[in-house]
Design an enzyme around this catalytic site. Structure first.
Site: not given
Ligand code: F6P
Length: 366
Positions: A11, A237, A142, A117, A76-77, A290, A140
């Protein structure tokens, strides 16, 4: 000329561009290195034709405060699980790692800096074991990597969540309402706890502490009817009830293996209603807000430190390692150690004591 390949995976996260710029600026001081970027993590190398971009001073000019990543990203991938359709037309995956290493050699790549990450660093470690000169940079929002004191992007996410809470407080107070706000964090409650403290929340529910809806209701009602006239709850979440499981979906997107979290806040409000809560309630999911926009100064500085260190690790051939912030230094730790265990909130963490001291309900007696 030697060549270092930079890529961003997983992400996106505020500060990625600041890392890329720092790598390029530091590399530019060595006259025999060129920096190139692979578009969408390793996909740029694996695609035919390849999608590789030269990253020189002109390419990174002024990007230190830009959100996102100029070389794009994907979750992905990847080289070990490349999605393809089988003869029946169903999606499956193949391992293209050997082929990718040959391609990197053909492209004259001497080293790779993988900014990502936990998932990306697992890929880094596997490729390192196969002989690739790779260095990891942790990324990350997170903050769930244990080998580093902090990751860039995290403070920005906390800031965005806090500003959102500040806004909710004024509308909650005006309408005498209870608000539940869901934040990201996957299986770690760091963003939620920090935003709850900074934003003056009454309740904070995190994945590490399964909640009892009776305690949540009690706290919100006491704040609503006795002192505040409204209530504010932050829900991570990954939060889950003591009796029950995490709220998630399986994604239908090709090559996406993560569970899709998000939406637990709706369930919490439903549970409160079913338990007899009478106050007006509304929920907000902050979601990808965020991760968007400009990084706060702290994250820009941390990202810059990571970028400079990563290139210095290339010069010193410290491969198979990840950049890590260990206050007050930026050091190199083995990738193996970095992916070994996640950084989750534990009950003895000072932040939990702080929440208790502020009388923030965590949904359980701890
Ligand atoms: O790991 C970072 C994060 O933003 C998480 O907090 C969240 O669950 C996830 O990625 C969402 O990812 P995506 O980009 O696949 O929606």
């Amino acid at each position: 000329m030697k060549r270092v390949l930079v890529l961003t995976g997983g992400g996106d996260c505020p500060g990625l561009n600041a890392v890329i710029r720092a790598i390029v600026k530091r590399a530019d001081q060595e006259k025999d290195w060129e920096v190139v970027g692979s578009i969408q993590a390793f996909n740029g190398v694996l695609w035919e034709p390849t999608q590789i971009k030269v990253l020189d001073q002109a390419a990174v000019k002024g990007i230190h405060y830009q959100g996102g990543t100029i070389i794009e990203t994907t979750n992905k991938g990847g080289p070990f699980a490349w999605p393809i359709k089988d003869k029946k037309g169903n999606w499956t995956s193949v391992d293209r790692s050997e082929e990718m290493l040959r391609k990197l050699q053909f492209m004259g790549i001497d080293a790779v800096i993988n900014i990502g990450g936990d998932g990306s660093q697992v890929i880094s470690q596997k490729l390192y074991e196969m002989g690739l000169n790779v260095i990891g940079v942790p990324k990350t929002i997170d903050n769930d990597l244990s080998a580093t004191d902090s990751t860039f992007g995290y403070q920005t996410a906390v800031q965005i969540a806090t500003e959102a809470l500040d806004k909710l407080v004024t509308t909650a107070a005006s309408h005498n309402r209870v608000f539940g706000m869901e934040v990201m964090g996957r299986y770690a409650g760091w963003i939620a706890l920090n935003a709850a403290i900074a934003g003056g929340a009454d309740v904070c529910l995190i994945p590490e502490i399964p909640y009892d809806i009776k305690l949540v209701k009690e706290k919100l009602e006491s704040r609503f009817y006795k002192d505040r006239g409204f209530g504010i709850m932050v829900v991570s979440e990954g939060a889950r009830p003591a009796e029950g499981t995490m709220h998630y979906e399986r994604s239908q997107e090709v090559g996406y293996e993560n569970l899709k979290l998000g939406g637990i806040v709706h369930q919490v409000l439903r549970e409160l209603k079913d338990a007899g809560m009478k106050a007006d309630m509304r929920d907000v999911m902050l979601g990808h807000l965020q991760r968007g926009g400009v990084p706060v100064a702290y994250d820009r500085v941390l990202a810059a430190q990571f970028g400079v260190k990563a290139f210095e690790m290339v010069l010193q051939e410290e491969y198979g390692k990840m950049v890590s912030y260990q206050h007050p230094d930026i050091v190199a730790v083995p990738l193996k150690e970095a992916i070994d265990k996640p950084n989750f909130v534990t009950p003895d963490n000072r932040i939990i004591q702080t929440c208790k001291g502020l009388d923030i309900c965590l949904g359980a007696e701890i």
